[in-house]
Design a protein around this motif. Structure first.
Motif, PDB file in Angstrom:
ATOM      1  N   ALA A 221      -3.720 -10.298   8.142  1.00 37.96           N
ATOM      2  CA  ALA A 221      -3.943  -8.968   8.707  1.00 37.96           C
ATOM      3  C   ALA A 221      -3.057  -7.928   8.017  1.00 37.96           C
ATOM      4  CB  ALA A 221      -3.666  -8.986  10.207  1.00 37.96           C
ATOM      5  N   GLY A 222      -1.818  -8.302   7.719  1.00 31.53           N
ATOM      6  CA  GLY A 222      -0.916  -7.391   7.020  1.00 31.53           C
ATOM      7  C   GLY A 222      -1.448  -7.010   5.653  1.00 31.53           C
ATOM      8  N   VAL A 223      -1.923  -7.995   4.914  1.00 29.44           N
ATOM      9  CA  VAL A 223      -2.483  -7.744   3.589  1.00 29.44           C
ATOM     10  C   VAL A 223      -3.748  -6.894   3.690  1.00 29.44           C
ATOM     11  CG1 VAL A 223      -3.559  -8.853   1.593  1.00 29.44           C
ATOM     12  CG2 VAL A 223      -1.466  -9.811   2.558  1.00 29.44           C
ATOM     13  N   ALA A 224      -4.617  -7.221   4.668  1.00 30.51           N
ATOM     14  CA  ALA A 224      -5.864  -6.468   4.843  1.00 30.51           C
ATOM     15  C   ALA A 224      -5.580  -5.013   5.196  1.00 30.51           C
ATOM     16  CB  ALA A 224      -6.711  -7.118   5.944  1.00 30.51           C
ATOM     17  N   ALA A 225      -4.582  -4.779   6.034  1.00 35.24           N
ATOM     18  CA  ALA A 225      -4.255  -3.409   6.452  1.00 35.24           C
ATOM     19  C   ALA A 225      -3.771  -2.568   5.276  1.00 35.24           C
ATOM     20  CB  ALA A 225      -3.201  -3.444   7.556  1.00 35.24           C
ATOM     21  N   VAL A 226      -2.860  -3.122   4.490  1.00 37.68           N
ATOM     22  CA  VAL A 226      -2.325  -2.379   3.347  1.00 37.68           C
ATOM     23  C   VAL A 226      -3.414  -2.130   2.312  1.00 37.68           C
ATOM     24  CG1 VAL A 226      -0.688  -2.481   1.409  1.00 37.68           C
ATOM     25  CG2 VAL A 226       0.045  -3.137   3.711  1.00 37.68           C
ATOM     26  N   HIS A 227      -4.247  -3.129   2.074  1.00 37.45           N
ATOM     27  CA  HIS A 227      -5.340  -2.955   1.113  1.00 37.45           C
ATOM     28  C   HIS A 227      -6.306  -1.874   1.590  1.00 37.45           C
ATOM     29  CE1 HIS A 227      -9.305  -3.876  -0.729  1.00 37.45           C
ATOM     30  NE2 HIS A 227      -8.561  -3.997  -1.803  1.00 37.45           N
ATOM     31  N   THR A 228      -6.584  -1.833   2.883  1.00 42.26           N
ATOM     32  CA  THR A 228      -7.498  -0.832   3.431  1.00 42.26           C
ATOM     33  C   THR A 228      -6.970   0.584   3.202  1.00 42.26           C
ATOM     34  OG1 THR A 228      -8.352  -2.348   5.122  1.00 42.26           O
ATOM     35  CG2 THR A 228      -8.584   0.011   5.548  1.00 42.26           C
ATOM     36  N   ILE A 229      -5.678   0.783   3.462  1.00 42.60           N
ATOM     37  CA  ILE A 229      -5.090   2.115   3.284  1.00 42.60           C
ATOM     38  C   ILE A 229      -5.044   2.482   1.805  1.00 42.60           C
ATOM     39  CG2 ILE A 229      -3.035   3.527   3.652  1.00 42.60           C
ATOM     40  CD1 ILE A 229      -2.451   1.815   6.132  1.00 42.60           C
ATOM     41  N   GLN A 230      -4.720   1.512   0.963  1.00 45.85           N
ATOM     42  CA  GLN A 230      -4.746   1.763  -0.484  1.00 45.85           C
ATOM     43  C   GLN A 230      -6.155   2.163  -0.934  1.00 45.85           C
ATOM     44  OE1 GLN A 230      -2.922   2.062  -3.088  1.00 45.85           O
ATOM     45  NE2 GLN A 230      -0.910   1.244  -2.605  1.00 45.85           N
ATOM     46  N   LEU A 231      -7.133   1.438  -0.448  1.00 43.75           N
ATOM     47  CA  LEU A 231      -8.523   1.699  -0.834  1.00 43.75           C
ATOM     48  C   LEU A 231      -8.939   3.105  -0.429  1.00 43.75           C
ATOM     49  CD1 LEU A 231     -11.131   0.477  -2.029  1.00 43.75           C
ATOM     50  CD2 LEU A 231     -11.713  -0.290   0.274  1.00 43.75           C
ATOM     51  N   LYS A 232      -8.605   3.518   0.794  1.00 44.05           N
ATOM     52  CA  LYS A 232      -8.981   4.852   1.265  1.00 44.05           C
ATOM     53  C   LYS A 232      -8.345   5.930   0.410  1.00 44.05           C
ATOM     54  CE  LYS A 232     -11.214   7.403   4.246  1.00 44.05           C
ATOM     55  NZ  LYS A 232     -11.206   7.191   5.686  1.00 44.05           N
ATOM     56  N   ASN A 233      -7.103   5.729   0.001  1.00 43.60           N
ATOM     57  CA  ASN A 233      -6.416   6.727  -0.830  1.00 43.60           C
ATOM     58  C   ASN A 233      -6.921   6.745  -2.258  1.00 43.60           C
ATOM     59  OD1 ASN A 233      -3.957   8.288   0.456  1.00 43.60           O
ATOM     60  ND2 ASN A 233      -4.058   6.288   1.454  1.00 43.60           N
TER      61      ASN A 233
END
Length: 238
Positions: A221-233
């Protein structure tokens, strides 16, 4: 390109310790006159040359200094550590590769672990920075109580999220993230957050969010969350 790490680069020359010297000279077979690139983990890229290829104390000279700008956003992940330390080591490596800026380990009601070997985790982070060619080392914080973290006024300007599993909590993090912000996202332990913890977070302006339909392990979940925010930016640039 290979990237090496040395924290103390204020002078034009520096000497590597025995471990780094052995890796550079013996393992990678670098020799006197070879060009190499170093970072201090603070955004600087140093174009260097090997002055002395001693495998116990290699001497390096900085020929050019290059400063790489910071991101327009800042991702701070707060996560409850798991019982298995190897899973936490895997997580910090992947978070570093993807692009987290700060990690805080968080103690919540159902946390499985309250002590971590931060020095070992920091080594994993530096190794991941070198592997992924990152010139900034993420900040790593010790375990902090959740109630203290969510009430900290320093995060008042952040976009704040709390990810948890609930059929009514079905709006994905991707849909809530606003680009070019500072973010704090909370990930709970395997037993998830308690109702009291959720209410405390909501009362301090944390937005509920989902990371998808699957039930994820904490470190996933930690990895998925950071990847999601990176992707949006990063998508805003396309």
């Amino acid at each position: 390109m290979q990237l090496f790490f040395h924290e103390h680069t204020s002078d034009d020359q520096f000497t590597l310790d025995s471990e780094e010297s052995k890796h550079l000279i013996k393992v990678l077979r670098k020799t006197q006159g070879d060009r190499v690139k170093f970072t201090n983990g603070k955004g600087c890229l140093f174009h260097c040359v090997i002055l002395d290829s001693n495998p116990k104390s290699a001497k390096i000279k900085i020929e050019e200094r290059e400063f790489l700008p910071e991101d327009d956003y800042y991702i701070h992940l707060a996560i409850s550590p798991t019982k298995n330390s190897e899973r936490m080591e895997w997580m910090v490596e992947k978070l570093t590769e993807i692009g987290v800026h700060e990690i805080t380990f968080m103690e919540s009601k159902y946390s499985e672990r309250s002590h971590l070997k931060l020095e070992r985790l920091e080594k994993k982070i530096i190794a991941a920075c070198k592997q992924s060619l990152k010139t900034r080392v993420p900040k790593l914080n010790p375990v902090r109580p959740m109630n203290e973290l969510v009430q900290d006024s320093k995060f008042n300007t952040y976009q704040r999220f709390i990810a948890y599993v609930d059929k009514e909590n079905d709006r994905h993090l991707f849909d809530k993230v606003k680009p070019d912000n500072a973010y704090l996202i909370l990930i709970g332990p395997e037993g998830d957050f308690s109702q009291q913890e959720l209410q405390l977070a909501f009362g301090n302006h944390f937005l509920p969010c989902s990371l998808g339909k699957s039930r994820l392990r904490s470190e996933t979940a930690g990895v998925a969350a950071v990847h999601t925010i990176q992707l949006k930016n990063n998508l805003k640039e396309l």
